[in-house]
Structures are given as structure tokens and as C-alpha cells.
Design an enzyme around this catalytic site. Sequence first.
Site, short mmCIF file in Angstrom:
data_model
loop_
_atom_site.label_atom_id
_atom_site.label_comp_id
_atom_site.label_asym_id
_atom_site.label_seq_id
_atom_site.Cartn_x
_atom_site.Cartn_y
_atom_site.Cartn_z
N PRO A 1 -10.45 8.36 -1.32
CG PRO A 1 -11.80 6.51 -0.89
CD PRO A 1 -11.38 7.44 -1.98
CD GLU B 1 -16.37 -1.15 -4.98
OE1 GLU B 1 -15.53 -0.93 -4.09
OE2 GLU B 1 -17.59 -1.02 -4.81
NE ARG C 1 -13.08 30.69 2.81
CZ ARG C 1 -13.99 31.58 3.13
NH1 ARG C 1 -15.12 31.63 2.45
NH2 ARG C 1 -13.80 32.43 4.11
CG ASP D 1 -11.75 31.47 6.48
OD1 ASP D 1 -12.62 32.15 7.03
OD2 ASP D 1 -11.70 31.26 5.25
N1 SAM Z 1 -13.31 1.35 -3.21
C1 SAM Z 1 -12.76 2.63 -2.88
C2 SAM Z 1 -12.11 2.58 -1.52
O1 SAM Z 1 -12.70 1.98 -0.61
O2 SAM Z 1 -11.03 3.20 -1.33
C3 SAM Z 1 -13.85 3.70 -2.87
C4 SAM Z 1 -14.35 4.08 -4.19
S1 SAM Z 1 -15.52 5.38 -4.13
C5 SAM Z 1 -17.04 4.52 -4.01
C6 SAM Z 1 -15.54 6.01 -5.77
C7 SAM Z 1 -14.77 7.28 -5.96
O3 SAM Z 1 -15.27 8.28 -5.09
C8 SAM Z 1 -13.28 7.21 -5.67
O4 SAM Z 1 -12.55 6.71 -6.77
C9 SAM Z 1 -12.95 8.67 -5.40
O5 SAM Z 1 -12.72 9.39 -6.58
C10 SAM Z 1 -14.24 9.20 -4.76
N2 SAM Z 1 -14.18 9.31 -3.29
C11 SAM Z 1 -14.91 8.60 -2.40
N3 SAM Z 1 -14.65 8.98 -1.15
C12 SAM Z 1 -13.74 9.96 -1.22
C13 SAM Z 1 -13.07 10.75 -0.25
N4 SAM Z 1 -13.25 10.58 1.05
N5 SAM Z 1 -12.20 11.70 -0.68
C14 SAM Z 1 -11.97 11.87 -2.01
N6 SAM Z 1 -12.57 11.13 -2.98
C15 SAM Z 1 -13.44 10.18 -2.59
#
Ligand code: SAM
Length: 248
Positions: free
Chosen positions: A87, A114, A152, A167
Site C-alpha cells: 500500500p 503487518e 490485456r 480501454d
Molecule cells: N502495515 C502495512 C501498511 O499499513 O502499510 C499493511 C500490511 S498489509 C495488511 C499486508 C500486505 O498486503 C502488504 O505487505 C502488501 O503486500 C499487501 N497489500 C495490502 N494493501 C495493498 C495495496 N493497497 N496495494 C498493494 N499491496 C497491498
Amino acid sequence: MRIDIVSIFPELVKTVGDFGIARIALERSILELNFWNPRDYCEDSYRRVDDRPYGGGPGMVMQAPPLAAAIRDARSANQGRVIGLSPQGKPLDQTAVEGLASKSALVLVAGRYEGIDQRLLDAEVEEELSIGDYVVAGGELPAMVLIEALVRYLPGVLGNEESAKTDSFSAGLLDWPHYTRPEEFEGKKVPQTLLGGNHNEIRRWRLRHALGQTWLRRPDLLEKKRLSEEEQLLLDEFKEQLKGQEGS
Ligand code: SAM
């Protein structure tokens, strides 16, 4: 294109290849998916890949050693760029997808808990990508989103090669509205221009509505786009037509 996915839930990511265009791409050997499970690199019998965070606090963190071993094996088999789904990464957009689709190989790393030990990210991950400003439980679904978006663009996958080019976002605009049979549905008719065979009129109708949809729904996209004389004219026509409809 070869994509190697590093994940503790490979079975989840595999399902992306069971349906639709990703399945077609796999069947035609245009796409190859390989999986590397960090649990296979654990030395303990519990195959544990997480531990408590230094400094305390909630949740667990993915440990560097098993993940590093999995990524290194994936990278030496694949030779592609290593992308972490996070994220905190750069927001994934169509331009980024198009750029990545031209690569012959990629390694995707899915986190859980996490997140991943920062030292591993610094050492092994070349780029982080986010699918949006929200948090899901793991990187598997974001990896699947990226795979479907990439597929795609792979030649020979979509029935009509032009499809990806028209698209939403490809030309900095949203897509135009689509219609198919029946010609009339619950009193609503297909726009007359689309029923005629005048290709130039159809092209202009589509462009007018792509510009109009973008102006109505995503004006931020239009601000970034330099409109040609024809596009400006068609957008003005769209606005005039809309005013006319509101007034009637
Ligand atoms: N503690 C982290 C933070 O707040 O930035 C979030 C960890 S999340 C619960 C666990 C995993 O989900 C991350 O390491 C990532 O690989 C994936 N993930 C969660 N949200 C994502 C997003 N919006 N885009 C890409 N990967 C995501």
C-alpha cells in the site's frame, strides 16, 4: 511473459489463471506463472515465516531469511524486475501497466501480516506498487490485479488487439459507452449513429462520448491531456447536447 510470484498462498494466486483472458494466455503459452513459497525455505518444522515486531506493538512481520531465499531463487530462474506489492508503493495506473507489459519477465512479491522486514525490501525489491489507497490483508489479490491488467496487453490474448488501446486511461480518457443487442431495452434505444454504417460518424460519436464521460466523471484526467482541435470541438458538442437535454 514469465511471471514468478513469491507468496505464502500460491494456491490463491494460481486461480487467476483458471478464468478468462489469463487462462487463455496460459493455454496459448503467452503467459507462464511460477510460484515460490517462502515456507519451503524455512528450517523449522512449523514452517514459520513471521515473528513479532521489534519495538513491540500489534501484529506480526514477515521475516527476511525465508523470503530472501525464495526471491533469490525466483530471480535467478526468471531474471526479471522484482516488484513488491505494497500500500506504500507507487499507485498502479495504466501507464505503469503498459510499461511493465513490455517486459519479458517479472517477479512479484506478496506480503502478509503487518508487512515485510524493511531490510529485505531494501535489499531485494526494486519497485513497490500499490493497487490503491486502502489496505487488504495480503499482496496476493494485488498481484492478481496486476497480472490481469498485464495480460490485456500481451499480443494474441485479447480477441481484438485494438481493445486494450481504447480501454479507459489508455489515451488519457475514459472509455465510451458500449451497447449490444437488443436494439431496444425497456424503452431505451441504442444511439442511432451506432446503428448506421458511417465509420467516421461512429468514430466521432465514440470520441465525443469518451471525452464527455471523462469530463463528467474524471475531470482530473482532462486537465492532464492536451486536446486536439477536433477533440475540443467534440467536447464542446457534448456539453451543448447535455445542456439541451437538461433544458428539455
Ligand atoms: N502495515 C502495512 C501498511 O499499513 O502499510 C499493511 C500490511 S498489509 C495488511 C499486508 C500486505 O498486503 C502488504 O505487505 C502488501 O503486500 C499487501 N497489500 C495490502 N494493501 C495493498 C495495496 N493497497 N496495494 C498493494 N499491496 C497491498
